[in-house]
Design a protein around this motif. Structure first.
Motif, PDB file in Angstrom:
ATOM      1  N   GLU A 222      30.323  18.827   2.675  1.00 39.42           N
ATOM      2  CA  GLU A 222      30.312  19.856   3.703  1.00 39.42           C
ATOM      3  C   GLU A 222      31.721  20.061   4.237  1.00 39.42           C
ATOM      4  O   GLU A 222      32.557  19.142   4.218  1.00 39.42           O
ATOM      5  CB  GLU A 222      29.375  19.476   4.858  1.00 39.42           C
ATOM      6  CG  GLU A 222      27.901  19.447   4.474  1.00 39.42           C
ATOM      7  CD  GLU A 222      27.015  19.146   5.671  1.00 39.42           C
ATOM      8  OE1 GLU A 222      27.574  18.795   6.727  1.00 39.42           O
ATOM      9  OE2 GLU A 222      25.788  19.263   5.535  1.00 39.42           O
ATOM     10  N   SER A 223      31.995  21.293   4.700  1.00 36.69           N
ATOM     11  CA  SER A 223      33.278  21.635   5.324  1.00 36.69           C
ATOM     12  C   SER A 223      32.974  22.517   6.522  1.00 36.69           C
ATOM     13  O   SER A 223      32.486  23.641   6.364  1.00 36.69           O
ATOM     14  CB  SER A 223      34.188  22.367   4.333  1.00 36.69           C
ATOM     15  OG  SER A 223      34.495  21.546   3.238  1.00 36.69           O
ATOM     16  N   ARG A 224      33.228  21.979   7.713  1.00 34.82           N
ATOM     17  CA  ARG A 224      32.952  22.727   8.940  1.00 34.82           C
ATOM     18  C   ARG A 224      34.122  22.590   9.904  1.00 34.82           C
ATOM     19  O   ARG A 224      34.499  21.476  10.270  1.00 34.82           O
ATOM     20  CB  ARG A 224      31.677  22.221   9.613  1.00 34.82           C
ATOM     21  CG  ARG A 224      30.391  22.464   8.805  1.00 34.82           C
ATOM     22  CD  ARG A 224      29.172  22.020   9.582  1.00 34.82           C
ATOM     23  NE  ARG A 224      27.950  22.264   8.830  1.00 34.82           N
ATOM     24  CZ  ARG A 224      26.722  21.952   9.262  1.00 34.82           C
ATOM     25  NH1 ARG A 224      26.581  21.379  10.452  1.00 34.82           N
ATOM     26  NH2 ARG A 224      25.662  22.205   8.524  1.00 34.82           N
TER      27      ARG A 224
ATOM     28  N   VAL B  80      26.446  14.936  -0.891  1.00 38.68           N
ATOM     29  CA  VAL B  80      26.409  16.091  -0.003  1.00 38.68           C
ATOM     30  C   VAL B  80      27.835  16.328   0.467  1.00 38.68           C
ATOM     31  O   VAL B  80      28.440  15.454   1.099  1.00 38.68           O
ATOM     32  CB  VAL B  80      25.474  15.878   1.204  1.00 38.68           C
ATOM     33  CG1 VAL B  80      25.518  17.092   2.117  1.00 38.68           C
ATOM     34  CG2 VAL B  80      24.050  15.608   0.728  1.00 38.68           C
TER      35      VAL B  80
ATOM     36  N   HIS C 226      36.024  17.867   6.871  1.00 39.88           N
ATOM     37  CA  HIS C 226      35.431  17.788   5.550  1.00 39.88           C
ATOM     38  C   HIS C 226      34.754  16.423   5.380  1.00 39.88           C
ATOM     39  O   HIS C 226      35.353  15.396   5.725  1.00 39.88           O
ATOM     40  CB  HIS C 226      36.490  17.985   4.476  1.00 39.88           C
ATOM     41  CG  HIS C 226      37.290  19.241   4.652  1.00 39.88           C
ATOM     42  ND1 HIS C 226      36.897  20.455   4.147  1.00 39.88           N
ATOM     43  CD2 HIS C 226      38.455  19.452   5.312  1.00 39.88           C
ATOM     44  CE1 HIS C 226      37.790  21.371   4.461  1.00 39.88           C
ATOM     45  NE2 HIS C 226      38.749  20.791   5.172  1.00 39.88           N
TER      46      HIS C 226
END
Length: 1573
Positions: free
Chosen positions: A314-316, A312, A320
């Motif tokens: 994700e980059s928010r 999984v 990262h």
């Protein structure tokens, strides 16, 4: 697996090993990280924000600095070390702010390396002694450092000097508060050290000392005077404004300052986890534009779609994460986070170690990995393996691909013994170098099969590929070559693409690119190469050089410092530019030192330890001259200079200016006036080839330009590297049936040799083809992909960066054949016949002949006494050619064993296995012995041919036939089945009805008059299949009618031969046949095919696995072939269309025919009445050889042209003809048609009718006369006539659509006649007539009636007072339209009660006084003269009931209306009477019964009296009498009549006038009229 040193040092690579001290240190690290983000991250805090955010933070920081400045002045002056550190940190801060650099991009050690080399003071450290001991060697912690390069040393303008001063003061003030902090820390550290030397002091004492130190610091800071603080505050405000304006100005000048390379604010941390746990890797990245982060596992990009649920990503908000779910042993790897934007790429690494509980095994097994499977991994879960046997199945062979295609190499790896959960280590090598997975190539291991896949082939992928399989201490490998051919050129004749584009050297100012020249130049010499560059992150390619460069190295300039680029190269010749090469790996425009410093940045967590180095202040020092200046590379296109920086250089950075001069003069010219050099290397272009130069370099900074370096020696512009000499002594040697080994002598005195290109050519073709597209080193190469049996010559040339050498001399020609080896052993030795002193042996020939024909066999035998074998003896001294041999001089009743060895020209092969024991005794059996030498050929998916030789022992009587048995190879012995019920006499049998893919074995038994003998040895097993590439014998008949059988084989061995046979008996000595074989083709020609040649003709290919084919010539085939031969001997030109004639537009006559095909040499003779005619004024001839059409044109047919026309064809040996007879009525009709067409053409020169006058009935049942006209103009008139009388037309024709019309509405008999329309203008006239009389008129009326009938509406039902009416409407009615009615299928007889008629457009049927008998189906038929059209209605059921009820109602209403009381007449509307006169009115009244009469005056009842007398007499006459009227009698009167059926009122008005008054009124009106005038 190795761990980073900081993980080993801190012992936190596994949570289970963390100790208390480590956790304390880490917690302090996190707290320190939160409090002091400026130390840990530096300018990275600014890199991800906008310039407005930078200014706001700078203002806030400056206000905080000015507030604390007053309190720290005294301490700042007391600590020189702290001042130096603050100055360096401020400089680094300003440099990072303006250039977008991060803290990890600036190392204090690098900063110190750029300072003056003068004697330094001892470098001080802010670390305690204990911390220094625990610190690993060569480990530097990031801190702010840098140089203000864009301010100092570039220009000497006043603005730059002001800015430099402003920057210096701002730098001093920026970290003034930190100087006090650092000093207090030093004081605290000193006190702590003193306390530790005296005695054991508790931690409370240390804390109290720190508190005391802090109070002391505050007291010192308060001593600063107010005057000094106000002055410095004003100075700071003024300089801050100047600094902001200057920075804003420079940001506008260089927008690049807004961009920042990627940097990791928080790097991913390594983890050690247990199996089946989840692990998350975090990182935070800064940079502008926002970097794109990609995760890698062991340098391979992670694809979340390939393993759903496993990863999984994700980059928010700049954070990262990579989450790995349910970790297993395979997840143990090195993970990399790669951040990239237009400014470059930066990576951070973290390791994940997955631990397994003791005793637990990985169910998925260990997959082959280089990093996870060390070579010494020899222990299995079941103990130590004594020996592993590794071999490869389904191996990949020599492979050929083309650029841009995909390819996969693979083989199955079989390991014995097989141990569960223990997999081999698989590695792939190309030319001895390990192949790592990349975007071009991927590896895969499925557990038993290893695969190497090329997603996009390039010439760089060409080479020798080796798969290396290791199992413990045992390994095995297999190799095969991969050839990559050039992709098809977009421009024919353009050169192929270069290859191996790499970066040789990179710095801030340029990057040197090198490549290898292609093997194919497209047919003309390569003029040079164009280099293209593309910035990483974009798709925009730009050309780097305007003119082609011949040298295979080139420095690319015009790059932006710090950005990454990729490159490609294209070759050009006189035809055009070829395809581009594969792109290079990305390379950054950075100095090697800078690049090494960026790569060597530690990835350890922040520990709070800072190492500070110090330099002597050397502000304002002019740099000295560079040293060791030399020319490192010189070509005809450019020269590269290299030097070392000067020893005297100061704190700030320096720039370089390069100067040149002619060798004979001292006139120095500056080369880079506009663009100073930042790196100690420089490439010069635009130098005159062959001219001599000297060079020198000067240094520059803000203090000025230094002295020049020593000049270089004289350098002549030109290629220092010579093109290598041609190789020599090229020798080819046989290898396989498709390859040849080529060796040569290497080029003498060759420098920087890249390799060699080898080319091959078929002897006599003159066409050369490359054998390799990637230069090979050494002096030996195997050329694959050659045609078996062809003769080739070879040549070689060398290549280096300067170019390709001349070709070597051509080698000797060599025929492609496999190298010869001794044959393999024969097999299946059997005893065919036995006598009392001799035995006949038979055997099968070897599977492998060794590449040459077997010349014979040698037989050995030995005695076996009581099971003990004796010494081997030779049975024959001279080799026997057959697979059978009689051994004599044996001992009767002795047991013998035998072995056989085969021989070819290479020598004697290995003997066969020892046979079973045979006893030498006289055979007395009466049945035949076993047949021998069974072989099969012509194997197809449903059939094969089995052949054998007769038995040596025939028994007491001769052999009369044979039985053939067959069974599946896997079937049991009791499942043999015979293929023939009756014995066959032939020594062959075609076996039919096999099942595709099934494996079979065969045997043969001989029979004589005594019985059936023993079966032969088995033939097979053989699989029933048609192998790929199988070809059949083809019969052909050449142009001379010669019949031949042809066969071609693409799978021949080098020594294979074709053998023809008839009915499987060799035809070698047949006088009726002639055989010719060449290469892989053979032809058997029949000299005179006849009935004696009927039979099966087969062709076998020796030394192959049963390749053969046959052809049956029976009686039908014989007839067909003879007919075809006759046709070929005397060929005819096939005709597609026979000779025909047609009339053209102007009345011309065209004679034409069409042949199937004509060659360029075809000829035609034109014959008329047995005389040849030629082209001239009367005849025009034409031949179209492409279409086969032959034509002859005549302008006009005259009486003398009647006769016979013939076209005679001759095309090579083929002939043909076609004849057309034009005599009598046929010719006259053709002549008349030609004359008509000519007149028609003349008519069409003026206005004319394209379509003559015709009629059409419209949907409204009108008649439309129309014609189509052509070749008209504005002045053309059209006139209509009927019966020679002109018809006036209301509308004028516009001729837009070329249609002229005349509409006749409600056409009837009166419209019959002859219609004519005339077109005329100054060019002539044309007319068209249409007769609408007699039959033509009848046809038209029939069509009109038909349209009227079709317009009829559906029958409807209407009730009347008289009865029921059925009716239908038509457009209009004509008498010619016949109407017939029928009721329930019977024609209606008309009477007074039932009648029919037409009223306007209504056609009706009236049924008066209907009765129930009138119910039923009614049909109205409208007959147009040809066809009847029917309309039906059903008058029954509800329809009848409703209609009848309505009829009754209307009938009663009609009776009531008839008998209703009414005033028939007599009363006027108005009565005007003079006063005094008598008024008498009489009216007639009617009604049944007699109506009642009453009178009204002004709507009031009026009674009879003396003045007004009212009478009603005889029931029908009413009287109204006034004896003397007066004005009172004026008014409205009404007569009311009434009976039981109704009533009616008749009104009249009575007006009584006085004469005098009337006269007066008239006079008044006259006066009014005169006034109005």
């Amino acid at each position: 697996m190795s761990l980073p040193f900081y993980q080993k040092f801190h012992q936190h690579y596994d949570r289970s090993y963390r100790n208390k001290d480590l956790r304390t240190t880490m917690s302090q690290y996190h707290q320190e990280k939160k409090r002091s983000a400026i130390y840990t991250h530096g300018s990275a805090a600014y890199s991800s924000r906008s310039s407005a955010a930078h200014r706001q933070e700078s203002e806030a920081f400056s206000r905080a600095t000015s507030a604390s400045y007053q309190q720290q002045t005294s301490l700042a002056t007391q600590s020189a070390l702290a001042t130096a550190v603050s100055r360096k940190a401020a400089s680094a801060y300003d440099y990072g702010y303006s250039h977008g650099l991060t803290d990890s991009s600036l190392m204090l050690e690098d900063y110190s390396s750029g300072l003056s080399p003068q004697t330094k003071r001892a470098r001080k450290s802010l670390l305690s002694g204990e911390e220094k001991e625990n610190l690993p060697s060569d480990y530097m912690v990031p801190i702010f450092s840098g140089r203000q390069k864009h301010v100092s040393g570039i220009t000497d303008t006043e603005e730059e000097r002001i800015k430099e001063a402003a920057a210096y003061i701002a730098q001093r003030n920026l970290l003034a508060s930190e100087e006090g902090i650092i000093a207090s820390k030093q004081a605290t550290a000193s006190k702590q050290a003193t306390a530790s030397k005296q005695a054991t002091v508790s931690k409370q004492a240390t804390v109290s000392k720190q508190s005391t130190s802090t109070l002391h610091q505050e007291e010192v800071l308060e001593k600063k005077s107010r005057k000094v603080a106000i002055r410095e505050k004003a100075e700071q405000l003024s300089l801050r404004k100047t600094l902001e304006e200057t920075e804003a100005f420079h940001k506008k000048l260089n927008e690049d300052n807004l961009l920042h390379a990627p940097d990791f604010v928080i790097k991913p941390r390594s983890h050690t986890v247990w199996e089946k746990e989840n692990v998350i890797l975090h990182c935070s990245v800064s940079g502008w534009p926002e970097p794109r982060v990609t995760w890698y596992k062991n340098q391979v990009p992670i694809n979340v779609h390939a393993n759903p649920g496993k990863y999984v990503i994700e980059s928010r908000y700049g954070m990262h994460t990579l989450e790995i779910n349910a970790c297993d042993f395979e997840d143990t790897a090195q993970y990399r986070a790669s951040a990239m934007n237009v400014k470059g790429e930066f990576s951070a690494y973290a390791s994940v170690v997955v631990k397994r509980y003791k005793g637990e095994l990985d169910e998925t097994g260990f997959h082959a990995r280089v990093s996870t499977m060390p070579p010494s991994f020899a222990v299995t879960p079941y103990g130590y393996a004594s020996k592993f046997e590794i071999h490869f199945d389904e191996k990949f062979d020599v492979s050929f691909g083309r650029e841009g295609e995909t390819m996969s190499l693979g083989c199955r790896v079989v390991i014995t013994p097989e141990i569960k959960h223990f997999q081999p280590e698989i590695q792939w090598y190309r030319n001895g170098e390990l192949v790592s997975p990349s975007k071009w190539v991927q590896t895969h291991w499925s557990g038993d099969r290893a695969t190497l896949t090329f997603s996009h082939l390039n010439k760089e992928d060409e080479g020798l590929y080796t798969i290396h399989a290791r199992m413990g201490d045992y390994y095995e490998q297999y190799s095969a070559y991969v050839f990559v051919r050039d992709a098809d050129a977009e421009i024919e004749g353009a050169p192929a693409s270069p290859l191996d584009v790499v970066c040789l050297e990179a710095n801030k100012d340029y990057i040197i690119i090198s490549w290898k020249q292609p093997a194919v130049d497209g047919g003309s010499p390569i003029l040079g190469y164009f280099i293209d560059k593309c910035e990483v992150g974009t798709d925009s390619w730009s050309q780097c050089n305007d003119t082609p460069v011949k040298f295979a190295r080139f420095p690319v300039t015009g790059l932006i410092e710090g950005r990454s680029y990729i490159f490609r190269v294209r070759a050009v010749n006189k035809t055009g530019i070829g395809l581009p090469s594969r792109v290079s790996e990305p390379v950054a425009a950075l100095d090697p030192a800078e690049k090494a410093r960026l790569k060597s940045r530690p990835s350890a967590p922040w520990t709070g330890q800072i190492i500070v180095t110090e330099e002597e202040p050397t502000e304002g020092i002019i740099p000295g001259p560079p040293t060791d200046l030399s020319v490192t590379e010189a070509t005809r296109s450019y020269v590269v200079l290299s030097w070392k920086p000067p020893r005297q250089r100061g704190h700030e950075g320096i720039l370089y200016f390069v100067e040149k001069c002619d060798a004979e003069t001292e006139n120095w010219q500056r080369v880079n006036t506009e663009l100073p050099v930042k790196s100690p290397r420089f490439a010069l272009f635009d130098l005159a080839e062959g001219k001599s130069y000297r060079f020198r370099v000067r240094c520059s900074n803000s203090a000025g330009v230094g002295e020049p370096s020593e000049a270089t020696d004289v350098t002549v512009v030109g290629d220092k590297l010579d093109i290598p000499k041609a190789p020599g002594n090229v020798i080819p040697s046989r290898n396989t049936d498709t390859s040849v080994v080529v060796t040569w002598e290497e080029s003498k005195d060759a420098k920087e040799l890249v390799g060699y290109y080898i080319e091959s050519s078929v002897v006599g073709s003159g066409k050369w083809e490359p054998c390799n597209n990637n230069p090979v080193k050494g002096s030996r190469f195997t050329c694959h992909g050659l045609t078996t049996g062809q003769s080739y010559i070879f040549r070689v040339r060398a290549v280096n960066a300067a170019g390709l050498s001349e070709y070597s001399q051509n080698s000797e020609a060599i025929e492609v054949k496999a190298a010869i080896a001794a044959p393999s052993p024969p097999c299946d030795i059997t005893c065919l016949e036995s006598f009392h002193d001799s035995m006949v042996l038979g055997w099968k020939q070897p599977d492998k002949t060794g590449g040459a024909e077997i010349t014979g066999y040698y037989v050995n035998y030995r005695e076996v006494i009581d099971g003990v074998p004796g010494r081997w003896r030779e049975a024959n001294i001279k080799a026997v050619s057959d697979e059978a041999y009689k051994i004599s001089n044996l001992k009767e009743n002795m047991v013998y064993q035998f072995q056989v060895a085969a021989m070819n020209i290479a020598g004697l092969g290995v003997p066969s296995a020892v046979s079973e024991c045979f006893k030498c005794e006289e055979w007395t059996i009466a049945v035949p012995g076993p047949p021998h030498s069974l072989k099969y050929s012509e194997v197809r998916k449903t059939s094969l041919v089995l052949q054998w030789k007769p038995p040596v022992h025939s028994g007491r009587t001769p052999v009369t036939g044979y039985f053939v048995d067959m069974k599946e190879a896997s079937a049991k012995e009791d499942q043999w089945r015979g293929l023939n019920e009756a014995a066959i006499k032939n020594n062959y049998l075609r076996v039919q009805g096999l099942k595709e893919g099934e494996s079979y074995v065969f045997r043969v038994r001989a029979i004589n008059l005594t019985g059936v003998g023993k079966p032969s040895d088995l033939a097979g097993p053989v699989v029933a299949e048609t192998r790929p590439g199988t070809k059949e014998v083809v019969v052909s008949v050449d142009d001379d009618g010669i019949i031949s059988l042809n066969f071609e084989c693409d799978q021949m061995a080098p020594n294979s031969e074709f053998t023809w046979s008839k009915d499987y008996v060799s035809t070698e000595d047949s006088p009726r046949l002639e055989v010719e074989s060449k290469g892989n083709k053979t032809k058997m020609t029949f000299k005179d095919l006849g009935t004696e040649d009927l039979g099966i003709y087969s062709c076998d290919v020796t030394n192959t696995d049963g390749i053969a084919s046959s052809y049956l010539i029976d009686e039908e085939e014989l007839k067909r072939l003879l007919a075809l031969s006759q046709e070929h001997k005397f060929p005819t030109v096939p005709v597609k269309s026979e000779l025909a004639v047609e009339i053209l537009e102007k009345g011309q006559v065209r004679f034409w025919m069409q042949a199937e095909k004509l060659s360029g040499n075809a000829k035609v003779n034109y014959i008329f009445n047995d005389k040849e005619i030629f082209e001239g004024p009367k005849y025009k001839m034409h031949i179209d050889r492409n279409t086969g059409i032959i034509e002859m044109f005549m302008e006009k047919l005259q009486d003398e042209d009647e006769g016979t026309y013939t076209f005679q064809l001759q095309d090579g040996r083929a002939t043909g003809h076609s004849t057309l007879v034009l005599i009598g009525d046929v010719y006259k009709k053709l002549q008349k048609e030609a004359e008509f067409q000519r007149q028609e053409w003349i008519r069409k020169q003026g206005p004319h009718f394209a379509e003559y006058l015709s009629w059409e009935v419209t949907g409204e049942c009108n008649v439309l006369l129309k014609c189509k006209v052509a070749n008209i103009k504005k002045e053309t008139h059209i006139v209509w006539y009927k019966d020679e009388r002109e018809i006036s037309v209301d509308e004028k024709h516009d001729f837009k659509d070329g249609i002229c019309t005349l509409l006749i509405t409600e056409f009837s008999k009166k419209d019959a006649g002859i219609y004519e329309v005339i077109l005329k203008d100054d060019r002539g006239k044309d007319k068209s007539r249409l007769k609408l009389v007699d039959e033509a008129f009848k046809d038209l009326m029939s069509e009109v009636c038909k349209m009227i009938a079709l317009s009829a509406t559906d029958l409807k039902i209407q009730s009347t007072a008289e009865g029921i009416r059925l009716y239908s409407f038509v457009t209009y009615y004509l008498e010619d339209l016949k109407v017939n009615w029928s009721h329930n299928g019977t024609a209606i007889k008309y009477s007074d009660r039932v009648k029919t008629g037409v009223t306007g457009e209504q056609i009706w049927l009236q049924i008066n006084e209907p009765t129930p008998n009138d119910k039923g189906k009614y049909v109205m038929e409208l007959f147009d003269g040809k066809t009847g059209h029917q309309k039906t209605v059903d008058l029954s059921g509800q329809a009848y009931d409703e209609a009848f009820a309505e009829f009754q109602r209307l009938k009663q209403a009609a009776i009531a209306e008839k008998n209703r009381a009414r005033v028939v007449g007599g009363l006027p509307d108005v009565v005007t009477i003079q006063e005094g006169k008598a008024l008498n009115l009489t009216c007639i009244v009617w009604g049944d019964p007699t109506p009642e009469v009453s009178w009204l005056k002004n709507e009031r009842p009026l009674a009879s009296d003396d003045h007004c007398n009212l009478k009603f007499e005889a029931g029908k006459t009413a009287y109204f009498t006034i004896s003397g009227v007066s004005t009172a009698d004026s008014g409205k009167y009404g007569l009311v009549v009434k009976n039981k059926y109704g009533s009616e009122i008749s009104d009249f008005t009575v007006s009584v006038f006085i004469p005098e008054e009337e006269a007066r009124i008239a006079t008044a009106e006259a006066q009014k009229g005169s006034k109005s005038k």
